[in-house]
Design a protein around this motif. Sequence first.
Motif, PDB file in Angstrom:
ATOM      1  N   ALA A 143       0.876  -1.383  -0.229  1.00 35.59           N
ATOM      2  CA  ALA A 143      -0.129   0.437  -0.301  1.00 35.59           C
ATOM      3  C   ALA A 143       0.947   1.507  -0.503  1.00 35.59           C
ATOM      4  O   ALA A 143       0.284   2.237  -0.572  1.00 35.59           O
ATOM      5  N   PHE A 144       1.917   1.350   0.956  1.00 37.52           N
ATOM      6  CA  PHE A 144       2.565   2.338   1.030  1.00 37.52           C
ATOM      7  C   PHE A 144       3.447   2.171  -0.416  1.00 37.52           C
ATOM      8  O   PHE A 144       3.205   3.939  -1.218  1.00 37.52           O
ATOM      9  N   THR A 186      13.782  -3.301   6.055  1.00 35.28           N
ATOM     10  CA  THR A 186      12.848  -2.968   5.285  1.00 35.28           C
ATOM     11  C   THR A 186      12.007  -1.084   5.451  1.00 35.28           C
ATOM     12  O   THR A 186      11.987  -1.225   5.292  1.00 35.28           O
ATOM     13  N   LEU A 187      12.227  -1.484   7.189  1.00 43.53           N
ATOM     14  CA  LEU A 187      11.708  -0.104   7.544  1.00 43.53           C
ATOM     15  C   LEU A 187      12.813   1.035   7.114  1.00 43.53           C
ATOM     16  O   LEU A 187      12.386   1.664   6.783  1.00 43.53           O
ATOM     17  N   ALA A 188      13.396   0.858   7.375  1.00 41.54           N
ATOM     18  CA  ALA A 188      14.737   1.501   7.513  1.00 41.54           C
ATOM     19  C   ALA A 188      15.083   2.034   6.219  1.00 41.54           C
ATOM     20  O   ALA A 188      15.111   3.486   5.700  1.00 41.54           O
ATOM     21  N   GLU A 189      14.777   1.416   4.944  1.00 39.37           N
ATOM     22  CA  GLU A 189      14.198   1.581   3.635  1.00 39.37           C
ATOM     23  C   GLU A 189      13.507   2.568   3.131  1.00 39.37           C
ATOM     24  O   GLU A 189      13.778   3.668   2.595  1.00 39.37           O
ATOM     25  N   HIS A 190      11.911   1.651   3.783  1.00 43.58           N
ATOM     26  CA  HIS A 190      10.903   2.801   3.812  1.00 43.58           C
ATOM     27  C   HIS A 190      10.919   4.051   4.661  1.00 43.58           C
ATOM     28  O   HIS A 190      10.804   4.718   3.647  1.00 43.58           O
ATOM     29  N   ASP A 191      11.657   4.356   5.166  1.00 38.12           N
ATOM     30  CA  ASP A 191      11.950   5.223   5.764  1.00 38.12           C
ATOM     31  C   ASP A 191      12.847   6.502   5.432  1.00 38.12           C
ATOM     32  O   ASP A 191      11.910   7.668   5.365  1.00 38.12           O
ATOM     33  N   ALA A 192      13.380   5.737   4.677  1.00 36.78           N
ATOM     34  CA  ALA A 192      14.899   6.922   3.598  1.00 36.78           C
ATOM     35  C   ALA A 192      13.554   7.067   2.511  1.00 36.78           C
ATOM     36  O   ALA A 192      14.128   8.601   1.889  1.00 36.78           O
ATOM     37  N   ILE A 193      12.798   6.300   1.990  1.00 37.40           N
ATOM     38  CA  ILE A 193      12.102   6.909   0.565  1.00 37.40           C
ATOM     39  C   ILE A 193      10.820   8.229   1.201  1.00 37.40           C
ATOM     40  O   ILE A 193      10.945   8.744   0.621  1.00 37.40           O
ATOM     41  N   ALA A 203      16.158  13.308  -6.870  1.00 37.49           N
ATOM     42  CA  ALA A 203      17.013  12.722  -6.968  1.00 37.49           C
ATOM     43  C   ALA A 203      17.754  11.918  -5.466  1.00 37.49           C
ATOM     44  O   ALA A 203      18.202  10.076  -5.816  1.00 37.49           O
ATOM     45  N   LEU A 204      17.463  11.839  -4.731  1.00 39.47           N
ATOM     46  CA  LEU A 204      17.411  11.033  -3.372  1.00 39.47           C
ATOM     47  C   LEU A 204      16.342  10.107  -3.274  1.00 39.47           C
ATOM     48  O   LEU A 204      16.623   8.627  -3.170  1.00 39.47           O
ATOM     49  N   ALA A 205      15.123  10.706  -3.516  1.00 35.71           N
ATOM     50  CA  ALA A 205      13.582   9.423  -3.571  1.00 35.71           C
ATOM     51  C   ALA A 205      13.705   8.737  -4.035  1.00 35.71           C
ATOM     52  O   ALA A 205      13.943   7.333  -3.937  1.00 35.71           O
ATOM     53  N   GLN A 206      14.990   9.031  -5.753  1.00 36.28           N
ATOM     54  CA  GLN A 206      15.885   8.116  -6.401  1.00 36.28           C
ATOM     55  C   GLN A 206      15.937   6.626  -6.462  1.00 36.28           C
ATOM     56  O   GLN A 206      16.040   5.986  -5.528  1.00 36.28           O
ATOM     57  N   ALA A 207      16.981   7.659  -5.283  1.00 38.20           N
ATOM     58  CA  ALA A 207      18.392   6.573  -4.921  1.00 38.20           C
ATOM     59  C   ALA A 207      18.054   5.825  -4.173  1.00 38.20           C
ATOM     60  O   ALA A 207      18.144   4.749  -3.543  1.00 38.20           O
ATOM     61  N   ALA A 208      16.974   6.093  -3.215  1.00 41.04           N
ATOM     62  CA  ALA A 208      16.605   5.272  -2.191  1.00 41.04           C
ATOM     63  C   ALA A 208      15.846   4.834  -2.441  1.00 41.04           C
ATOM     64  O   ALA A 208      14.895   3.546  -1.868  1.00 41.04           O
ATOM     65  N   ALA A 209      14.270   4.680  -3.277  1.00 39.81           N
ATOM     66  CA  ALA A 209      13.566   3.671  -4.047  1.00 39.81           C
ATOM     67  C   ALA A 209      14.816   2.728  -4.960  1.00 39.81           C
ATOM     68  O   ALA A 209      14.764   1.252  -4.836  1.00 39.81           O
ATOM     69  N   LEU A 210      15.553   2.695  -4.884  1.00 43.37           N
ATOM     70  CA  LEU A 210      16.239   1.642  -6.497  1.00 43.37           C
ATOM     71  C   LEU A 210      17.577   0.776  -4.614  1.00 43.37           C
ATOM     72  O   LEU A 210      16.709   0.103  -5.236  1.00 43.37           O
ATOM     73  N   MET A 211      17.435   1.327  -3.992  1.00 42.99           N
ATOM     74  CA  MET A 211      18.104   0.713  -3.471  1.00 42.99           C
ATOM     75  C   MET A 211      17.426  -0.171  -2.341  1.00 42.99           C
ATOM     76  O   MET A 211      17.597  -1.435  -2.689  1.00 42.99           O
ATOM     77  N   HIS A 212      15.902  -0.048  -1.981  1.00 45.43           N
ATOM     78  CA  HIS A 212      15.374  -0.527  -1.870  1.00 45.43           C
ATOM     79  C   HIS A 212      14.717  -2.012  -2.502  1.00 45.43           C
ATOM     80  O   HIS A 212      14.568  -3.395  -2.286  1.00 45.43           O
TER      81      HIS A 212
END
Length: 235
Positions: A143-144, A186-193, A203-212
């Motif tokens: 859902a997120f 998983t939670l840490a990755e979503h927090d970053a997004i 750019a940061l949002a794209q990088a965070a999502a790519l890492m996840h």
Amino acid sequence: MSLTDEAIARIRALIQSGKLPPGAKLPPEQQLAAELGISRSPMREAVKALAVTRVLDVRRGDGTYVTSLAPAVLLEGLGLAVELMQDNTLLELTEARRLFEPIATGLAATRATPAHLAEIRGHLDAMHAAREDVELLNKHDAAFHRAVVAATGNETLTTIIDGISSSTLRARVWRGLVEAGSADRTLAEHDAIYAALVEGDAALAQAAALMHVSTTERWLRQAHEASQAAVSAEE
């Protein structure tokens, strides 16, 4: 081209030309067949085929209408088709998700409204609350991501990614079941997004999502290789 294919092509041409716009009611079958110079039997089959693909909506006792032709309607079958794919294509689907979702997340960072961010935050909070429940955690995880992509305002992109991601949900569930500490990661990755979205940093949002997404893909690839090795050893 068969007569049915020809009938399909002629009806589609009427829609594409604007003579039958979204929501328009088609003429009665006999009249439409006469206007297009097609016999009633292939015309009937053409209507059925276009109804299956959600181009037409056959309403019993009322008539046949052109649907809204919205991406969510026309691409509705994507998720169902994906679910029918075999397990060995799951890696391809995850790879496709890696190509689409980070870019969409970056776009969402530039378009998300306070209402979008509030919805995303709500799913993130629910994920934290469900950290001990793998099934519930993954439900809110999905859902997120739907809420993030929806924040782009791009219905086509949202429908495509939702169709792809729905089939990878099972992989994420299994990852949570067999990998110790995966919930924390998983939670840490979503927090970053989410943090990048709040900052409006594409750019940061794209990088965070790519890492996840890459983390999930890497785990799935390793699991697939281990499974293949086990099968080979048994042989």
